[in-house]
Design an enzyme around this catalytic site. Structure first.
Site: not given
Ligand code: GAR
Length: 210
Positions: A179, A150, A93, A13-14, A91, A109
């Site tokens: 986010e 993170d 990097i 979604s991001n 994963k 995050h």
């Molecule tokens: C998001 O909430 C992002 O902040 C988190 O994974 C989700 C992905 O959502 N990332 C982490 O936890 C990184 N440590 P998305 O696939 O809908 O963007």
């Protein structure tokens, strides 16, 4: 125009909100590559539906970790990538990529780092830990990536108050909304060269309004 590689393992979604801002000309960039360890995730489906180039990198396709890291790097170099956006990429990097793209890899995050981040803090587990801690606020953090999960210089955070009605699932949804506002803003600032370093810390220079 900056060339972006998105790394995503899940729904994406991001990634989708960043893509929308790019195609509406709000972010001066182009998504040149979408990388995932998971060939059947939502992010890869979305990339394919929108004819964006994809690359799958995982242990099944490249069992040798050294070759895996090299081929990933080759793909990024071949595409002349300026910015890597981790968007739910689960994963680590590879260190060669972190070194080459120093301060050019962003991660989002779903908590206020440095709290509730690192190994074991992913997905709903982050929000469960936040609720359990009786914290009064949570939110989203965008930071540059270093060699730890993170971790790395924090660029921006968006805070939200925790409500009595929140449980982990509700909080996750509310943080995800934050986010979706925050990540495109930081990507835009990067693409417009509006991230400055002051006393060793990254700082967004506000957009000039006409
Ligand atoms: C998001 O909430 C992002 O902040 C988190 O994974 C989700 C992905 O959502 N990332 C982490 O936890 C990184 N440590 P998305 O696939 O809908 O963007």
């Amino acid at each position: 125009m900056k060339k972006i590689a998105i790394f995503a393992s899940g729904g994406g979604s991001n990634f989708k909100v960043i893509y929308e801002k790019i195609i509406s000309w709000d972010i001066p960039a182009e998504i040149c590559l979408v990388i995932s360890n998971n060939p059947s995730c939502g992010a890869i489906d979305f990339a394919e539906q929108n004819s964006l180039p994809t690359f799958i990198v995982n242990k099944t396709r490249y069992p040798d970790s050294h070759s895996r890291d090299i081929i990933l790097m080759q793909n990024l170099l071949k595409t002349d990538i300026d910015l890597i956006c981790l968007a739910g990429y689960m994963k680590m990097i590879p260190t060669n990529i972190v070194a080459h793209f120093e301060n050019c890899i962003l991660n989002i995050h779903p908590a206020l780092l440095p709290d509730f981040g690192g190994k074991g803090f992913y997905g709903i587990k982050v929000h469960e830990a936040v609720i359990k801690s009786n914290a009064i606020e949570s939110g989203a953090t965008v930071h540059f990536v270093d060699n730890q999960y993170d971790h790395g210089p924090i660029i921006a955070q968006r805070k939200i108050k925790i409500l009595d009605t929140d449980n982990a699932e509700i909080l996750a949804e509310r943080v995800l909304k934050a986010e979706h506002e925050l990540y495109p803003e930081v990507v835009k600032a990067f693409c417009e060269n509006r991230i400055n370093w002051e006393s060793g810390l990254p700082k967004i220079v506000e957009e000039r309004k006409e």
